[in-house]
Scaffold this motif. Structure first.
Motif, PDB file in Angstrom:
ATOM      1  N   GLY A   1      38.691  -1.749  18.714  1.00  0.00           N
ATOM      2  CA  GLY A   1      37.587  -2.645  18.757  1.00  0.00           C
ATOM      3  C   GLY A   1      37.274  -2.835  20.248  1.00  0.00           C
ATOM      4  N   VAL A   2      38.081  -2.861  21.358  1.00  0.00           N
ATOM      5  CA  VAL A   2      37.547  -2.848  22.537  1.00  0.00           C
ATOM      6  C   VAL A   2      37.019  -1.709  23.103  1.00  0.00           C
ATOM      7  N   ALA A   3      37.632  -0.781  22.778  1.00  0.00           N
ATOM      8  CA  ALA A   3      37.186   0.760  23.206  1.00  0.00           C
ATOM      9  C   ALA A   3      35.835   0.914  22.685  1.00  0.00           C
ATOM     10  N   VAL A   4      35.397   0.757  21.517  1.00  0.00           N
ATOM     11  CA  VAL A   4      34.082   1.054  20.538  1.00  0.00           C
ATOM     12  C   VAL A   4      32.967   0.143  21.314  1.00  0.00           C
ATOM     13  N   ILE A   5      33.482  -1.127  21.390  1.00  0.00           N
ATOM     14  CA  ILE A   5      32.520  -2.057  22.060  1.00  0.00           C
ATOM     15  C   ILE A   5      32.054  -1.761  23.628  1.00  0.00           C
ATOM     16  N   ALA A   6      32.953  -1.278  24.372  1.00  0.00           N
ATOM     17  CA  ALA A   6      32.999  -1.032  25.754  1.00  0.00           C
ATOM     18  C   ALA A   6      32.015   0.395  25.846  1.00  0.00           C
ATOM     19  N   ILE A   7      32.205   1.370  24.857  1.00  0.00           N
ATOM     20  CA  ILE A   7      31.364   2.714  24.816  1.00  0.00           C
ATOM     21  C   ILE A   7      29.958   2.298  24.603  1.00  0.00           C
ATOM     22  N   VAL A   8      29.870   1.395  23.468  1.00  0.00           N
ATOM     23  CA  VAL A   8      28.411   1.156  23.220  1.00  0.00           C
ATOM     24  C   VAL A   8      27.527   0.494  24.293  1.00  0.00           C
ATOM     25  N   VAL A   9      28.329  -0.383  25.196  1.00  0.00           N
ATOM     26  CA  VAL A   9      27.669  -1.231  25.967  1.00  0.00           C
ATOM     27  C   VAL A   9      27.296  -0.293  27.118  1.00  0.00           C
TER      28      VAL A   9
END
Length: 65
Positions: free
Chosen positions: A33-41
Motif C-alpha cells: 500500500g505504501v509503495a502504490v501510494i508513493a508511486i502515484v503521488v
C-alpha cells in the motif's frame, strides 16, 4: 525513462517514510500500500509541478502595438 526512475525513487523514499511513520505511530506497516501510494503521488507530482509552474510564468508582451 524519467517516469520509471520517478516510480523507483518514489517507492524507495515512500517505503522509508512509511516505515518511520508506522513505527512512530505504533501502526501496522503495509509495504504494498505504501509503495502504490508513493508511486502515484510521485507520478502526479512529475506531471503537475511543471504544468503549474509553466502557467505561472509571466507572458512576454509584444512591443509592436
Amino acid at each position: 525513462m524519467k517516469y520509471i526512475m520517478v516510480a523507483i525513487w518514489s517507492a524507495i523514499f515512500g517505503e522509508i517514510l512509511g516505515y518511520i511513520v508506522s513505527q512512530l505511530t505504533l501502526g501496522t506497516y503495509n509495504y504494498i500500500g505504501v509503495a502504490v501510494i508513493a508511486i502515484v503521488v510521485g507520478e502526479v507530482a512529475l506531471v503537475a509541478i511543471p504544468a503549474i509552474s509553466g502557467s505561472a510564468a509571466p507572458k512576454e508582451i509584444s512591443s509592436e502595438q
